[in-house]
Motif scaffolding. Structure first.
Motif, PDB file in Angstrom:
ATOM      1  N   THR A 568      30.530  78.612  17.490  1.00 10.49           N
ATOM      2  CA  THR A 568      29.415  78.440  18.421  1.00 10.49           C
ATOM      3  C   THR A 568      29.457  77.058  19.051  1.00 10.49           C
ATOM      4  O   THR A 568      29.963  76.105  18.450  1.00 10.49           O
ATOM      5  N   ASP A 569      28.927  76.970  20.269  1.00  7.41           N
ATOM      6  CA  ASP A 569      28.773  75.660  20.902  1.00  7.41           C
ATOM      7  C   ASP A 569      27.294  75.334  21.096  1.00  7.41           C
ATOM      8  O   ASP A 569      26.936  74.439  21.857  1.00  7.41           O
ATOM      9  N   GLU A 570      26.412  76.065  20.399  1.00 10.53           N
ATOM     10  CA  GLU A 570      24.983  75.770  20.469  1.00 10.53           C
ATOM     11  C   GLU A 570      24.732  74.347  19.961  1.00 10.53           C
ATOM     12  O   GLU A 570      25.271  73.951  18.929  1.00 10.53           O
ATOM     13  N   PRO A 571      23.915  73.582  20.680  1.00  7.41           N
ATOM     14  CA  PRO A 571      23.604  72.233  20.182  1.00  7.41           C
ATOM     15  C   PRO A 571      22.741  72.304  18.923  1.00  7.41           C
ATOM     16  O   PRO A 571      21.803  73.091  18.839  1.00  7.41           O
ATOM     17  N   LEU A 572      23.073  71.486  17.952  1.00  8.69           N
ATOM     18  CA  LEU A 572      22.300  71.387  16.715  1.00  8.69           C
ATOM     19  C   LEU A 572      21.684  69.995  16.662  1.00  8.69           C
ATOM     20  O   LEU A 572      22.381  68.996  16.513  1.00  8.69           O
ATOM     21  N   GLY A 573      20.376  69.936  16.801  1.00  7.64           N
ATOM     22  CA  GLY A 573      19.711  68.644  16.842  1.00  7.64           C
ATOM     23  C   GLY A 573      19.947  67.947  18.165  1.00  7.64           C
ATOM     24  O   GLY A 573      20.618  68.461  19.068  1.00  7.64           O
ATOM     25  N   ARG A 574      19.423  66.729  18.272  1.00 14.96           N
ATOM     26  CA  ARG A 574      19.481  65.992  19.531  1.00 14.96           C
ATOM     27  C   ARG A 574      20.561  64.922  19.561  1.00 14.96           C
ATOM     28  O   ARG A 574      20.715  64.230  20.564  1.00 14.96           O
ATOM     29  N   LEU A 575      21.291  64.760  18.488  1.00 15.25           N
ATOM     30  CA  LEU A 575      22.338  63.748  18.460  1.00 15.25           C
ATOM     31  C   LEU A 575      23.551  64.232  19.237  1.00 15.25           C
ATOM     32  O   LEU A 575      23.680  65.433  19.539  1.00 15.25           O
ATOM     33  N   GLU A 576      24.450  63.319  19.549  1.00 11.96           N
ATOM     34  CA  GLU A 576      25.694  63.715  20.190  1.00 11.96           C
ATOM     35  C   GLU A 576      26.401  64.741  19.309  1.00 11.96           C
ATOM     36  O   GLU A 576      26.534  64.551  18.097  1.00 11.96           O
TER      37      GLU A 576
END
Length: 705
Positions: A568-576
């Motif tokens: 997956t390329d879903e972002p996890l959290g707000r960090l880079e």
């Protein structure tokens, strides 16, 4: 130096048990005599945290004959240019400061004209050039320096010089003493006074300690008072910065001792004067507190901005002082265990022992053989039992099978906090299972990019954001015949916290999202029983929000036939997202996972009261060149969600092949009145609990089904 302390230094130097300390002091003095660096005008040092490898975080090394070639001892990569050259200038002057102190001490033991001349020449040179150093430095959260890039480092260096000056002062001519006082001590004191930090902080302890120490050496009450008295003076730092139970407020043992070391340096110069502080309230408690958190292998937990590698061996110099001043037998037990003597506490295994070779051993060292009356007092009396400290907000659950769990319900700790209220660290023996990684050198990108954020810890994040400042609390702690359990809580029903308006929080170091957390309440219940850890987390939010629950395992996830993961390329959290590698999402299969640990196998079985997405990624461990497995559960919540997991560990088990069967599972039955029956089954082992959450305090009982 106090006459009594000087006599003890000279007496211990002749004793066999301090032969290694004398040998090291001579070696350091000899090495210091080889320093070829010429003190000159107009120098400007840079932040020493830049002097680290950006690949693995290792401190760079150099040779005096190749001062601007900086080499990583781990990967071998070489650096040159800035900021490494200027950082090296700071390191060079720090080493010279240390050399001044150690050569002076050796001179006090073994008078030698050449050694005295070296100390004099350095002090005289600094006195000639100090006024030429220009104020500079742009390190976040730090005041400027003159020779160094921050006020903190200036004070560090000056304390070493001051202690060296204290030792040899009587051997200076009037002209030499006047030059050192007027060219170095006075202008440095004035600079430090001008840049005192207006906050409660470990930096402030060091800076005010240095000011007061210089004032004592100058016999200048005005400078002494500038260091000790008033808002944010040393006395104020101790009054407001030390919690009632003895921990320095920044929340980890490294910064506790960092602040404490500065205080002890001042105490050494003030010893025997009207400013003597050995009997000051709270000082002994600062020695006592860390004893409760020594881990089974003698290491110290890495919380907040603590780095790797600290153990009881790191702190033996300070416990040499404690044993001499206070005489408690438990300090002797720590020293014996750290030194690996015949009187070491046998409850510890794989302790990284150290030699008894510190200068504090020479100055304060007492016999290590316990008396007949004190033989029964051992370090494990404090560290190998369950204990809780509500003021500082750390609790440790201990089980006789080697499990230890530290729950962080602490007050917000300012600059060095990691915004991880209700964070959890679990070990078994010397094997890390789910632990707080601490951090790496501050100049390494992973420090500010990953380690200093909520998402890198075993706790809860709302909308993937950092937790705003808030104080956690312990609700209850119970020890039962079947195990120990603790309930902790934190909420964002207001924005108040203990250290508010006492510390500086600049915008660039305040990455949290106040709006995301507004109205959020979190409670955590941890149960440590014979062969498992039960972990229960309840999160309540007033509006629709994403709740992220992170568990970072110090091992590698093993693949199983009944589990399907999708890339997956879903972002996890707000960090880079560069910090989360090989991200995968659970597409099918039970919520049961197995990990190959450094030793043995860890099983993790989880349950959630709402539909939940589960992700796995490889994230930085410490050092950041290594990885750990992060299991992240994310659920959209409007109201309340309940997470429950059971963690099981077998130290001597290995995976025979990739198809090893997992047998551990958690099932939960919701009953009336917010009551849940929790069943964990692992092989032929069944454990059942009944949990009620409707009241301010949870009710938990174990039963046989």
């Amino acid at each position: 130096m106090d006459t009594k302390r000087l006599k003890q230094l000279q007496t211990n130097a002749s004793k066999a048990e301090f032969a290694e300390a004398m040998a090291l002091l001579r070696q350091e003095a000899e090495e210091a005599e080889k320093i070829t660096y010429q003190i000159r005008s107009q120098e400007q040092g840079q932040w020493t945290h830049y002097y680290h490898c950006d690949v693995d975080g290792s401190r760079l090394t150099f040779a005096w004959d190749q001062p601007f070639l900086h080499r990583c001892p781990s990967c071998g990569k070489e650096r040159s240019g800035e900021p490494f050259n200027a950082a090296w200038i700071s390191i060079a002057h720090s080493l010279i400061g240390r050399a001044i102190y150690h050569i002076a001490l050796l001179y006090a033991i073994e008078p030698d004209v050449q050694r005295l001349a070296i100390v004099k020449s350095y002090l005289m040179a600094y006195a000639s050039h100090y006024e030429t150093y220009q104020t500079h430095g742009d390190i976040p959260y730090n005041g400027p320096g003159k020779l160094f890039a921050q006020t903190l480092d200036e004070a560090h260096w000056m304390i070493d010089l001051a202690m060296g000056f204290d030792v040899i002062q009587e051997h200076l001519t009037l002209e030499e003493e006047t030059h050192i006082r007027s060219g170095l001590l006075v202008p440095c004191a004035r600079f430090l006074i001008a840049h005192k930090e207006k906050q409660i902080h470990n930096h402030s302890v060091l800076i005010t300690s240095a000011i007061a120490a210089i004032g004592l050496l100058l016999n200048d009450d005005e400078i002494v008072q500038a260091g000790l008295e008033g808002e944010y003076g040393l006395h104020d730092q101790l009054e407001r910065g030390i919690y009632e139970d003895g921990l320095w407020y920044e929340g980890n043992m490294q910064y506790h001792f960092y602040a404490f070391k500065s205080l002890l340096h001042y105490a050494l110069i003030a010893e025997g004067t009207q400013w003597d502080i050995w009997n000051r309230d709270g000082l002994k408690a600062m020695f006592d507190y860390p004893l409760h958190f020594v881990l089974p292998d003698g290491a110290m937990p890495t919380l907040n901005d603590a780095g790797l590698g600290d153990s009881i061996g790191s702190y033996t110099p300070y416990y040499e002082i404690a044993l001499d001043i206070y005489g408690d037998a438990i300090y002797r037990s720590l020293l014996n265990t750290a030194y690996g003597t015949e009187w070491a506490d046998k409850h510890y295994a794989n302790v990284k022992t150290v030699r008894r070779n510190s200068v504090y051993g020479l100055m304060f060292g007492q016999p290590l053989e316990p008396t007949a009356e004190s033989r029964s007092v051992v370090l494990s009396d404090a560290s190998h039992r369950t204990s809780s400290f509500p003021a500082s907000g750390l609790s440790k659950l201990v089980h006789s099978n080697g499990w230890q769990a530290i729950v962080k319900h602490s007050r917000f700790g300012g600059e060095h906090d990691h915004m991880d209220r209700l964070g959890l660290s679990v070990i078994c023996g010397s094997v890390p299972l789910l632990v707080d990684p601490g951090t790496t050198a501050y100049g390494i990108p992973a420090h500010y990019g990953w380690f200093k954020h909520t998402y890198s810890h075993n706790t809860v994040s709302i909308n993937g954001a950092d937790q705003p400042p808030r104080d956690g609390r312990i609700v209850q702690l119970e020890e039962q015949p079947w195990g120990t359990w603790i309930e902790t809580a934190v909420d964002w029903l207001s924005d108040d916290f203990q250290m508010k308006n006492q510390i500086i929080l600049p915008p660039e170091l305040s990455p949290w999202d106040v709006e995301a957390y507004g109205g959020t309440q979190i409670r955590r219940i941890n149960v440590l029983a014979d062969n498992h850890l039960l972990d229960i987390v309840q999160v309540s939010v007033p509006q629709l929000r994403d709740v992220h629950w992170m568990n970072h395992v110090s091992g590698l996830l093993r693949e199983h036939a009944d589990t399907i993961w999708e890339i997956t390329d879903e972002p996890l959290g707000r960090l880079e997202q560069k910090w989360l590698k090989d991200k995968r999402k659970l597409a099918a299969g039970p919520h049961r996972f197995s990990y190959q640990m450094r030793e043995g196998v860890l099983e993790q079985a989880s349950w959630c009261s709402l539909p939940v997405d589960i992700y796995m990624a490889l994230t930085p461990d410490n050092p950041p060149s290594s990885d750990r497995t992060s299991l992240i559960q994310r659920v959209a919540v409007q109201g309340t969600v309940l997470f429950i997991q059971a963690v099981f560990y077998e130290a001597h088990r290995e995976f025979a092949d990739e198809q090893t069967t997992r047998v551990g599972q958690v099932s939960v039955t919701a009953c009336e009145d917010e009551t849940y029956q929790i069943e964990w089954v692992q092989g032929g082992n069944q454990q059942c609990y009944e949990l009620t959450l409707k009241d301010a305090k949870a009710k938990l009982r174990k039963f046989v089904k």
